[in-house]
Design a protein around this motif. Structure first.
Motif, PDB file in Angstrom:
ATOM      1  N   ARG A 219      95.792 -55.890-102.255  1.00 59.91           N
ATOM      2  CA  ARG A 219      94.567 -55.463-101.587  1.00 59.91           C
ATOM      3  C   ARG A 219      94.573 -53.962-101.336  1.00 59.91           C
ATOM      4  N   TYR A 274      85.281 -56.200 -99.401  1.00 63.82           N
ATOM      5  CA  TYR A 274      86.073 -57.404 -99.638  1.00 63.82           C
ATOM      6  C   TYR A 274      87.569 -57.101 -99.523  1.00 63.82           C
ATOM      7  N   PHE A 275      88.016 -56.013-100.132  1.00 56.19           N
ATOM      8  CA  PHE A 275      89.429 -55.649-100.068  1.00 56.19           C
ATOM      9  C   PHE A 275      89.814 -55.154 -98.680  1.00 56.19           C
ATOM     10  N   SER A 278      88.981 -58.801 -93.660  1.00 56.58           N
ATOM     11  CA  SER A 278      89.062 -60.253 -93.779  1.00 56.58           C
ATOM     12  C   SER A 278      87.771 -60.926 -93.313  1.00 56.58           C
ATOM     13  N   ARG A 281      85.656 -61.061 -96.303  1.00 58.82           N
ATOM     14  CA  ARG A 281      86.137 -62.069 -97.250  1.00 58.82           C
ATOM     15  C   ARG A 281      85.719 -63.464 -96.805  1.00 58.82           C
ATOM     16  N   ARG A 282      85.778 -63.711 -95.507  1.00 59.90           N
ATOM     17  CA  ARG A 282      85.337 -65.010 -95.022  1.00 59.90           C
ATOM     18  C   ARG A 282      83.826 -65.170 -95.196  1.00 59.90           C
ATOM     19  N   GLY A 285      83.166 -65.825 -98.767  1.00 54.99           N
ATOM     20  CA  GLY A 285      83.608 -67.178 -99.081  1.00 54.99           C
ATOM     21  C   GLY A 285      82.634 -68.226 -98.573  1.00 54.99           C
ATOM     22  N   GLU A 320      92.793 -67.074 -95.581  1.00 52.24           N
ATOM     23  CA  GLU A 320      92.295 -65.856 -94.969  1.00 52.24           C
ATOM     24  C   GLU A 320      93.215 -65.356 -93.864  1.00 52.24           C
ATOM     25  N   SER A 325      91.727 -56.876 -90.075  1.00 52.16           N
ATOM     26  CA  SER A 325      91.648 -56.291 -91.394  1.00 52.16           C
ATOM     27  C   SER A 325      92.487 -55.033 -91.500  1.00 52.16           C
TER      28      SER A 325
END
Length: 330
Positions: A219, A274-275, A278, A281-282, A285, A320, A325
């Motif tokens: 990441r 995204y990187f 978190s 990212r969730r 998702g 996750e 983050s």
């Protein structure tokens, strides 16, 4: 014929950027708003939220450029609309450069001085950094308004057929070209140099510390690569046009193509989000899960596929981890 093909390609690029960038940034906006509402949000979340707002400003103004491109770069809307949309559009581009630099500084400090950074970080620092980026970009881009009221729009065929921020007179170029050079130096080269240094040190630390997991290393590298692509691919050609224009004492005719690359930043930033976070990212998702469920409902898929979807949902939530983050080493 070539000009027509060029207009068609630019129009297609703008539409793709709008359709991909708007939903992704709206998802990121929702995620970051929820994060900054929590007690003591990290400065990076405030900077990421500001970057999302800058991207959304560009995307909301992009339909005006789509209309302009579809009209073969003739401007049929009121001239004040040209001035205001240009002002917001270019300000959002240059606001992103310093916000990206601020995010890189935060990442570097978080891994180079983890204990000191965690003890001293305050949400106020992120607010101040974001305000500085917005003030610098909007302050510098007031030239768009100034030039507009110097009659930067040129009559093409009739009073209702004009071009927007193109076909400058010599007096207008005397104002535009030096300011563009300053924009390139202050709002592109300096933040790019800061970003390259910070991410070089950031990635080096992440790759050389043995207790950092492979997923965090990937990441970290992905974050650095996407940010570098942002500067080189999105902002680079546009600012090179400033240097070429100042040297040749003219506005390069191919500048309109570089503006498309700058707009691409609004679609590339969600990859950075995204990187970087978190919570994003969730959010991504969950968005994919909703689309998957809707697709299954439309196709009337049941039984085994429903079980697979449920299993996939659990897998996403387990990978996750914690909501933080930060790339800290504490």
């Amino acid at each position: 014929m070539f000009a027509q093909w060029q207009s068609s390609l630019i129009l297609m690029a703008y539409v793709i950027i709008f359709l991909t960038g708007l939903p992704a940034n709206l998802l990121a906006l929702r995620a970051f708003l929820g994060r900054v509402r929590q007690p003591q949000p990290a400065p990076v979340h405030i900077l990421l939220l500001s970057l999302t707002l800058a991207d959304l400003l560009l995307l909301l103004l992009l339909p005006f450029r789509i209309i302009e491109t579809a009209s073969n770069f003739h401007w049929y809307l009121p001239e004040i609309v040209c001035a205001l949309t240009g002002f917001g559009f270019y300000s959002s581009i240059y606001c992103s450069t310093w916000l990206l630099a601020g995010i890189s500084i935060e990442r570097y400090l978080g891994v180079a001085f983890p204990v000191q950074y965690k003890l001293s970080r305050r949400p106020l620092y992120g607010v101040i950094a974001a305000l500085v980026a917005w003030i610098m970009s909007f302050g510098h881009c007031t030239v768009v308004i100034v030039v507009q009221y110097l009659n930067s729009t040129q009559r093409v065929r009739n009073p209702n057929d004009i071009t927007c921020y193109e076909n400058f007179t010599q007096d207008q170029l005397d104002v535009v070209l030096p300011v563009r050079l300053e924009l390139c130096l202050v709002l592109f080269l300096i933040p790019m140099a800061v970003t390259i240094f910070c991410y070089w040190r950031f990635v080096w630390i992440m790759l050389t510390q043995p207790h950092v997991g492979a997923q965090r290393r990937r990441r970290a590298v992905g974050l650095a690569v996407v940010t570098l692509l942002n500067f080189l691919v999105c902002f680079g050609p546009y600012n090179v046009s400033h240097l070429v224009g100042f040297y040749r004492k003219e506005s390069p005719p191919w500048r309109v193509v570089t503006v498309v690359f700058s707009s691409l930043n609004a679609s590339l930033d969600p990859v950075l989000f995204y990187f970087s976070s978190s919570v994003v990212r969730r959010a991504f998702g969950q968005g994919l899960q909703v689309l998957r469920r809707q697709g299954s409902s439309l196709l009337r898929r049941r039984g085994k596929e429903t079980a697979e979807v449920t299993h996939a949902d659990r897998g996403v939530s387990q990978t996750e981890g914690t909501p933080s983050s930060d790339f800290t080493t504490d």
